[in-house]
Design a protein around this motif. Sequence first.
Motif, mmCIF file in Angstrom:
data_model
loop_
_atom_site.group_PDB
_atom_site.id
_atom_site.type_symbol
_atom_site.label_atom_id
_atom_site.label_comp_id
_atom_site.label_asym_id
_atom_site.label_seq_id
_atom_site.Cartn_x
_atom_site.Cartn_y
_atom_site.Cartn_z
ATOM 1 N N MET A 225 0.831 -1.205 0.000
ATOM 2 C CA MET A 225 0.000 0.000 0.000
ATOM 3 C C MET A 225 0.872 1.265 0.000
ATOM 4 O O MET A 225 0.638 2.194 -0.785
ATOM 5 C CB MET A 225 -0.920 0.002 1.217
ATOM 6 C CG MET A 225 -1.769 1.267 1.365
ATOM 7 S SD MET A 225 -2.929 1.519 -0.007
ATOM 8 C CE MET A 225 -4.215 0.344 0.455
ATOM 9 N N VAL A 226 1.883 1.279 0.859
ATOM 10 C CA VAL A 226 2.774 2.441 0.917
ATOM 11 C C VAL A 226 3.559 2.574 -0.385
ATOM 12 O O VAL A 226 3.634 3.658 -0.979
ATOM 13 C CB VAL A 226 3.741 2.326 2.114
ATOM 14 C CG1 VAL A 226 4.802 3.431 2.058
ATOM 15 C CG2 VAL A 226 2.988 2.402 3.427
ATOM 16 N N ALA A 227 4.139 1.468 -0.842
ATOM 17 C CA ALA A 227 5.000 1.514 -2.027
ATOM 18 C C ALA A 227 4.227 1.852 -3.296
ATOM 19 O O ALA A 227 4.705 2.614 -4.137
ATOM 20 C CB ALA A 227 5.721 0.181 -2.196
ATOM 21 N N ALA A 228 3.032 1.296 -3.453
ATOM 22 C CA ALA A 228 2.244 1.570 -4.660
ATOM 23 C C ALA A 228 1.772 3.018 -4.693
ATOM 24 O O ALA A 228 1.771 3.667 -5.751
ATOM 25 C CB ALA A 228 1.060 0.617 -4.741
ATOM 26 N N SER A 229 1.356 3.543 -3.540
ATOM 27 C CA SER A 229 0.933 4.951 -3.469
ATOM 28 C C SER A 229 2.097 5.877 -3.794
ATOM 29 O O SER A 229 1.989 6.791 -4.616
ATOM 30 C CB SER A 229 0.388 5.266 -2.069
ATOM 31 O OG SER A 229 -0.684 4.420 -1.739
ATOM 32 N N PHE A 230 3.219 5.623 -3.121
ATOM 33 C CA PHE A 230 4.427 6.414 -3.349
ATOM 34 C C PHE A 230 4.897 6.276 -4.791
ATOM 35 O O PHE A 230 5.240 7.250 -5.459
ATOM 36 C CB PHE A 230 5.513 5.945 -2.381
ATOM 37 C CG PHE A 230 6.781 6.753 -2.409
ATOM 38 C CD1 PHE A 230 6.803 8.062 -1.971
ATOM 39 C CD2 PHE A 230 7.967 6.174 -2.850
ATOM 40 C CE1 PHE A 230 7.978 8.800 -1.976
ATOM 41 C CE2 PHE A 230 9.146 6.899 -2.862
ATOM 42 C CZ PHE A 230 9.158 8.220 -2.424
ATOM 43 N N GLY A 231 4.887 5.033 -5.301
ATOM 44 C CA GLY A 231 5.370 4.766 -6.650
ATOM 45 C C GLY A 231 4.537 5.438 -7.727
ATOM 46 O O GLY A 231 5.089 5.961 -8.708
ATOM 47 N N LEU A 232 3.223 5.437 -7.567
ATOM 48 C CA LEU A 232 2.372 6.064 -8.579
ATOM 49 C C LEU A 232 2.610 7.567 -8.625
ATOM 50 O O LEU A 232 2.730 8.162 -9.713
ATOM 51 C CB LEU A 232 0.894 5.778 -8.279
ATOM 52 C CG LEU A 232 -0.108 6.347 -9.285
ATOM 53 C CD1 LEU A 232 0.160 5.801 -10.685
ATOM 54 C CD2 LEU A 232 -1.537 6.043 -8.860
ATOM 55 N N ILE A 233 2.721 8.196 -7.460
ATOM 56 C CA ILE A 233 2.955 9.642 -7.415
ATOM 57 C C ILE A 233 4.297 9.992 -8.056
ATOM 58 O O ILE A 233 4.386 10.882 -8.909
ATOM 59 C CB ILE A 233 2.894 10.151 -5.952
ATOM 60 C CG1 ILE A 233 1.480 10.019 -5.406
ATOM 61 C CG2 ILE A 233 3.354 11.604 -5.865
ATOM 62 C CD1 ILE A 233 1.382 10.246 -3.908
ATOM 63 N N VAL A 234 5.358 9.285 -7.646
ATOM 64 C CA VAL A 234 6.691 9.651 -8.136
ATOM 65 C C VAL A 234 6.886 9.252 -9.594
ATOM 66 O O VAL A 234 7.660 9.901 -10.314
ATOM 67 C CB VAL A 234 7.803 9.047 -7.252
ATOM 68 C CG1 VAL A 234 7.724 9.614 -5.842
ATOM 69 C CG2 VAL A 234 7.753 7.526 -7.224
ATOM 70 N N SER A 235 6.201 8.209 -10.063
ATOM 71 C CA SER A 235 6.340 7.835 -11.472
ATOM 72 C C SER A 235 5.685 8.878 -12.376
ATOM 73 O O SER A 235 6.190 9.163 -13.467
ATOM 74 C CB SER A 235 5.750 6.451 -11.732
ATOM 75 O OG SER A 235 4.368 6.409 -11.421
ATOM 76 N N LEU A 236 4.576 9.443 -11.935
ATOM 77 C CA LEU A 236 3.958 10.540 -12.702
ATOM 78 C C LEU A 236 4.843 11.785 -12.672
ATOM 79 O O LEU A 236 4.980 12.492 -13.673
ATOM 80 C CB LEU A 236 2.576 10.848 -12.138
ATOM 81 C CG LEU A 236 1.520 9.742 -12.345
ATOM 82 C CD1 LEU A 236 0.240 10.073 -11.584
ATOM 83 C CD2 LEU A 236 1.227 9.555 -13.832
ATOM 84 N N PHE A 237 5.458 12.049 -11.513
ATOM 85 C CA PHE A 237 6.405 13.162 -11.423
ATOM 86 C C PHE A 237 7.620 12.907 -12.305
ATOM 87 O O PHE A 237 8.131 13.823 -12.967
ATOM 88 C CB PHE A 237 6.841 13.353 -9.968
ATOM 89 C CG PHE A 237 7.835 14.467 -9.784
ATOM 90 C CD1 PHE A 237 7.457 15.792 -9.926
ATOM 91 C CD2 PHE A 237 9.164 14.180 -9.466
ATOM 92 C CE1 PHE A 237 8.375 16.820 -9.758
ATOM 93 C CE2 PHE A 237 10.085 15.196 -9.291
ATOM 94 C CZ PHE A 237 9.695 16.527 -9.431
ATOM 95 N N ASN A 238 8.065 11.655 -12.349
ATOM 96 C CA ASN A 238 9.191 11.279 -13.196
ATOM 97 C C ASN A 238 8.896 11.559 -14.667
ATOM 98 O O ASN A 238 9.790 11.937 -15.434
ATOM 99 C CB ASN A 238 9.500 9.801 -12.982
ATOM 100 C CG ASN A 238 10.771 9.346 -13.658
ATOM 101 O OD1 ASN A 238 10.752 8.508 -14.554
ATOM 102 N ND2 ASN A 238 11.904 9.872 -13.226
ATOM 103 N N LEU A 239 7.640 11.384 -15.034
ATOM 104 C CA LEU A 239 7.218 11.659 -16.412
ATOM 105 C C LEU A 239 7.387 13.140 -16.738
ATOM 106 O O LEU A 239 7.881 13.504 -17.808
ATOM 107 C CB LEU A 239 5.759 11.236 -16.592
ATOM 108 C CG LEU A 239 5.160 11.334 -17.998
ATOM 109 C CD1 LEU A 239 5.859 10.376 -18.948
ATOM 110 C CD2 LEU A 239 3.661 11.027 -17.949
ATOM 111 N N THR A 240 7.003 14.019 -15.810
ATOM 112 C CA THR A 240 7.126 15.458 -16.051
ATOM 113 C C THR A 240 8.587 15.901 -16.055
ATOM 114 O O THR A 240 8.980 16.757 -16.848
ATOM 115 C CB THR A 240 6.351 16.263 -14.993
ATOM 116 O OG1 THR A 240 6.919 16.037 -13.697
ATOM 117 C CG2 THR A 240 4.891 15.852 -14.957
ATOM 118 N N THR A 241 9.413 15.312 -15.183
ATOM 119 C CA THR A 241 10.832 15.681 -15.175
ATOM 120 C C THR A 241 11.530 15.178 -16.436
ATOM 121 O O THR A 241 12.486 15.801 -16.912
ATOM 122 C CB THR A 241 11.548 15.117 -13.938
ATOM 123 O OG1 THR A 241 11.414 13.687 -13.901
ATOM 124 C CG2 THR A 241 10.964 15.705 -12.658
#
Length: 513
Positions: A225-241
Amino acid sequence: MEHIDPSLIDWSRAQFALTALYHWIFVPLTLGLTFIVAIMESIYVKTGNTWWKKTTKFWMGLLAINFAIGLATGIIMEFEFGTNWSNYSWIVGDIFGAPLAIEGLMAFFMESTFFAVMFFGWEKVSKKAHLLSTWLVAIGSNLSALWILIANGWMQHPVGMHFNPDTARNEMTDFWAVVFNPNAYSKFLHTISSGYVLASLFVIGISSWYLLKKRDIQFAKRSIMVAASFGLIVSLFNLTTGDDSAQQVAEHQPMKLAAMEGLYSGKSGAEIVAFGILNPSKTLNDKKDPFLFKLSIPEGLSLLSYHDFDAYVPGIKQLVYGDKAHNIISASEKMEQGKKAVMALKAYKEAKHSGNTKKADIERSLFEANSKYLGYGYLHKQTDVVPPVQITFYAFHTMVGLGTWFIILFAMILYMTMTNELHRHRWLLWAGVWSLPMGYIAQEAGWITAEVGRQPWAIQDMLPVGMATSNISSGSVMFTFWMFAILFTGLLIAEVKIMMTQIKMGPKEDTNV
């Protein structure tokens, strides 16, 4: 450059690439796992639930193993700047060394100090003090990455300096221009967010294995739960960077961009290749199609690079041979100016040494007029400016393709976890397990894109790799290459074995609560 042994250049490149590739196995996990551990411990302190303490300590143990081995490879890599790349260190050491020194004195010191409190201080300090130390380790590790990537960003886009012909060194003129180099910050944000993605895959992959084995169910579900929530947020941020990084590459390293997309001929409204197979027999001057097969998005590359559907994107041909219609100077013209700068620099030093002040002033003025392309003066032929296209293209598209998959994976796993359906979908759990090695592949592909794509430059447009090496025998570099290969492989095997042992043991019950 005729006096430099080509095999020395190749072996020096290979050794540094070997060290960096191994080092990059460990660093991204540390960058992301520190924050995941800090989040888990924050939940424990907030709720007082001992399950979260148990979960935090398990992942913290794996973090400690990874941190220790990553540290060893990082120290060796920094020493190589002095042993294998002493000319590089001499020419740009005043600039490149500053952020590395700050990293060691400030960020790494903070990270190492509080790591001891975080790992050994569970029952020796208060809950809040321990939580603070965990967050400071996370912040410190990412500050270390910041200063290192400021140094690397300067190599990709050198700013805030001036070449001193008296010392034959680049000297810093504006520290803050180096610190706030936009290339460095786009690289930093993209790099750390990719590390967060890998750490999320690490936690999901191991936790999915527990669920497949039907053991430590509560621990695994909470971790996912923690990793998937964190991962989805940062992967979308990774897309913008990644979008910002593409713009920086388009502006300052257009040849790298052309290689990333296999773009031989420039065009307005350039398409972006979603998937393609390059023609291995393609050469710069033939009329063969660069691709055997491709799926592309019309005008996508122009949009990605310049946020303009109709923007002109130069291809490899235009960057090598020039394009007057778009004010692109050919590599041969840059080489001509570079050779004038090299000759003027040599004549200036001779005139100054002989006391001929008038001639020295003339030669210095000639040098300053042509110094912008000094690095090109050491190239042999204009096609030397073209990086390995196939390596760069496939590395870039591997990174992008896997990054897209990770977004989909995080979204599916998070949804299934929130609906309490994840354990019913074994295929998705297996996808979580096998996405972990894919995360490492994506990390290495990103590094290869960034570093191979800027060849032949050690410092973009200023210092070719061949002029950056040390004056040592290629045999000594060859020997240390194989020595490091054996050492690093042994360290990697040791880490995997230790981690597998810990994973098989699983999270331990904590009696000190």
